[in-house]
Design an enzyme around this catalytic site. Sequence first.
Site, PDB file in Angstrom:
ATOM      1  N   ASP A  89       0.701  -1.098  -0.041  1.00 29.01           N
ATOM      2  CA  ASP A  89       0.041  -0.065  -0.119  1.00 29.01           C
ATOM      3  C   ASP A  89       0.828   1.214   0.007  1.00 29.01           C
ATOM      4  O   ASP A  89       1.830   1.240   0.692  1.00 29.01           O
ATOM      5  CB  ASP A  89      -0.863   0.171   1.213  1.00 29.01           C
ATOM      6  CG  ASP A  89      -2.102   0.990   0.986  1.00 29.01           C
ATOM      7  OD1 ASP A  89      -3.394   0.411   0.901  1.00 29.01           O
ATOM      8  OD2 ASP A  89      -1.695   2.181   1.114  1.00 29.01           O
ATOM      9  N   ILE A  90       0.492   2.130  -0.866  1.00 29.55           N
ATOM     10  CA  ILE A  90       1.418   3.450  -1.035  1.00 29.55           C
ATOM     11  C   ILE A  90       1.147   4.370   0.421  1.00 29.55           C
ATOM     12  O   ILE A  90       2.160   5.142   0.559  1.00 29.55           O
ATOM     13  CB  ILE A  90       0.968   4.114  -2.094  1.00 29.55           C
ATOM     14  CG1 ILE A  90       1.814   5.082  -2.728  1.00 29.55           C
ATOM     15  CG2 ILE A  90      -0.226   5.089  -1.984  1.00 29.55           C
ATOM     16  CD1 ILE A  90       1.640   5.509  -4.211  1.00 29.55           C
ATOM     17  N   ASN A 140     -13.004  -3.197   2.373  1.00 28.59           N
ATOM     18  CA  ASN A 140     -14.027  -2.045   2.342  1.00 28.59           C
ATOM     19  C   ASN A 140     -14.851  -2.308   1.282  1.00 28.59           C
ATOM     20  O   ASN A 140     -14.459  -2.310   0.068  1.00 28.59           O
ATOM     21  CB  ASN A 140     -13.307  -0.852   2.728  1.00 28.59           C
ATOM     22  CG  ASN A 140     -12.353  -0.696   3.900  1.00 28.59           C
ATOM     23  OD1 ASN A 140     -12.629  -1.090   4.750  1.00 28.59           O
ATOM     24  ND2 ASN A 140     -11.237  -0.148   3.600  1.00 28.59           N
ATOM     25  N   GLY A 190     -16.009   2.626   3.493  1.00 31.85           N
ATOM     26  CA  GLY A 190     -14.900   3.286   3.335  1.00 31.85           C
ATOM     27  C   GLY A 190     -14.011   3.000   2.066  1.00 31.85           C
ATOM     28  O   GLY A 190     -12.815   3.445   2.240  1.00 31.85           O
ATOM     29  N   GLN A 191     -14.605   2.618   1.361  1.00 26.69           N
ATOM     30  CA  GLN A 191     -13.774   2.161  -0.148  1.00 26.69           C
ATOM     31  C   GLN A 191     -13.596   3.386  -0.987  1.00 26.69           C
ATOM     32  O   GLN A 191     -14.451   4.228  -1.021  1.00 26.69           O
ATOM     33  CB  GLN A 191     -14.615   1.001  -0.935  1.00 26.69           C
ATOM     34  CG  GLN A 191     -13.845   0.712  -2.052  1.00 26.69           C
ATOM     35  CD  GLN A 191     -14.733  -0.193  -2.875  1.00 26.69           C
ATOM     36  OE1 GLN A 191     -15.944  -0.701  -2.564  1.00 26.69           O
ATOM     37  NE2 GLN A 191     -14.117  -0.987  -3.953  1.00 26.69           N
ATOM     38  N   HIS A 232     -10.219  -5.082  -3.510  1.00 26.45           N
ATOM     39  CA  HIS A 232      -8.935  -5.038  -2.789  1.00 26.45           C
ATOM     40  C   HIS A 232      -9.144  -5.823  -1.437  1.00 26.45           C
ATOM     41  O   HIS A 232      -9.910  -5.305  -0.828  1.00 26.45           O
ATOM     42  CB  HIS A 232      -7.803  -4.086  -3.037  1.00 26.45           C
ATOM     43  CG  HIS A 232      -8.718  -2.554  -2.427  1.00 26.45           C
ATOM     44  ND1 HIS A 232      -9.467  -2.101  -3.226  1.00 26.45           N
ATOM     45  CD2 HIS A 232      -8.594  -2.033  -1.274  1.00 26.45           C
ATOM     46  CE1 HIS A 232      -9.775  -0.947  -2.695  1.00 26.45           C
ATOM     47  NE2 HIS A 232      -9.321  -1.099  -1.374  1.00 26.45           N
ATOM     48  N   HIS A 283      -7.056  -5.326   2.138  1.00 23.62           N
ATOM     49  CA  HIS A 283      -5.935  -5.055   2.758  1.00 23.62           C
ATOM     50  C   HIS A 283      -5.590  -6.242   3.650  1.00 23.62           C
ATOM     51  O   HIS A 283      -5.990  -7.022   4.406  1.00 23.62           O
ATOM     52  CB  HIS A 283      -6.161  -3.997   3.926  1.00 23.62           C
ATOM     53  CG  HIS A 283      -6.706  -2.705   3.170  1.00 23.62           C
ATOM     54  ND1 HIS A 283      -6.057  -1.622   2.926  1.00 23.62           N
ATOM     55  CD2 HIS A 283      -8.081  -2.398   2.573  1.00 23.62           C
ATOM     56  CE1 HIS A 283      -6.920  -0.625   2.275  1.00 23.62           C
ATOM     57  NE2 HIS A 283      -8.119  -1.067   2.122  1.00 23.62           N
TER      58      HIS A 283
HETATM   59  P1  AMP Z   1      -9.844   1.519   0.154  1.00 23.01           P
HETATM   60  O1  AMP Z   1      -9.962   2.744   1.088  1.00 23.01           O
HETATM   61  O2  AMP Z   1     -10.097   0.421   1.102  1.00 23.01           O
HETATM   62  O3  AMP Z   1     -10.295   1.539  -0.998  1.00 23.01           O
HETATM   63  O4  AMP Z   1      -8.259   1.242  -0.043  1.00 23.01           O
HETATM   64  C1  AMP Z   1      -7.392   1.846  -1.030  1.00 23.01           C
HETATM   65  C2  AMP Z   1      -5.998   1.741  -0.666  1.00 23.01           C
HETATM   66  O5  AMP Z   1      -5.301   1.877  -1.857  1.00 23.01           O
HETATM   67  C3  AMP Z   1      -5.373   3.005   0.354  1.00 23.01           C
HETATM   68  O6  AMP Z   1      -4.719   2.204   1.462  1.00 23.01           O
HETATM   69  C4  AMP Z   1      -4.533   3.455  -0.374  1.00 23.01           C
HETATM   70  O7  AMP Z   1      -3.364   4.253   0.236  1.00 23.01           O
HETATM   71  C5  AMP Z   1      -4.103   2.432  -1.598  1.00 23.01           C
HETATM   72  N1  AMP Z   1      -3.574   3.185  -2.829  1.00 23.01           N
HETATM   73  C6  AMP Z   1      -4.017   4.161  -3.549  1.00 23.01           C
HETATM   74  N2  AMP Z   1      -3.281   4.259  -4.590  1.00 23.01           N
HETATM   75  C7  AMP Z   1      -2.453   3.418  -4.702  1.00 23.01           C
HETATM   76  C8  AMP Z   1      -1.218   3.037  -5.533  1.00 23.01           C
HETATM   77  N3  AMP Z   1      -0.923   3.701  -6.452  1.00 23.01           N
HETATM   78  N4  AMP Z   1      -0.431   1.893  -4.974  1.00 23.01           N
HETATM   79  C9  AMP Z   1      -0.518   1.404  -3.847  1.00 23.01           C
HETATM   80  N5  AMP Z   1      -1.453   1.555  -3.161  1.00 23.01           N
HETATM   81  C10 AMP Z   1      -2.326   2.410  -3.369  1.00 23.01           C
END
Ligand code: AMP
Length: 116
Positions: free
Chosen positions: A32-33, A89, A95-96, A102, A104
């Site tokens: 995760d970024i 999520n 909270g998506q 995906h 986590h």
């Molecule tokens: P969610 O809130 O469950 O939709 O989670 C989305 C997740 O994607 C968040 O934890 C972000 O930090 C992660 N995210 C967004 N863009 C990237 C990216 N380019 N590379 C890796 N993780 C990302």
Amino acid sequence: MSDKDCLFCKIIAGEIPAEKIYENDYVLAFKDIQPASPHHYLIIPKIHKASLQEFVDGDQQVLGELMLAAPKIAQEQGFAEAGYRTVVNTGKDGGQTVFHLHMHLLAGREHQWPPG
Ligand code: AMP
Ligand code: ZN
């Protein structure tokens, strides 16, 4: 199968960089970024589905592979014994923020319950 405007489809296609840590025919996992824990990975299916809500009977294999990736990664990364948190999520109230399913995978600290 893939969505040209989807961030995670672009990661699968190699168009956007990601730190990949696990991959098989069905799923990809990468860091995760914005890590919320010392270990924070996202496990995604290689097919585009916006959320868990889009999955139907017949998708058992990909969902099974998604779930099974977590213990494999936990073993490889060394936190299987200490434990970890898996979270999916779904939609606004879930909270998506990225609309490609995906899971986590969070580890490396003690996580609280209930989440916020
Ligand atoms: P969610 O809130 O469950 O939709 O989670 C989305 C997740 O994607 C968040 O934890 C972000 O930090 C992660 N995210 C967004 N863009 C990237 C990216 N380019 N590379 C890796 N993780 C990302
Ligand atoms: Zn996608």
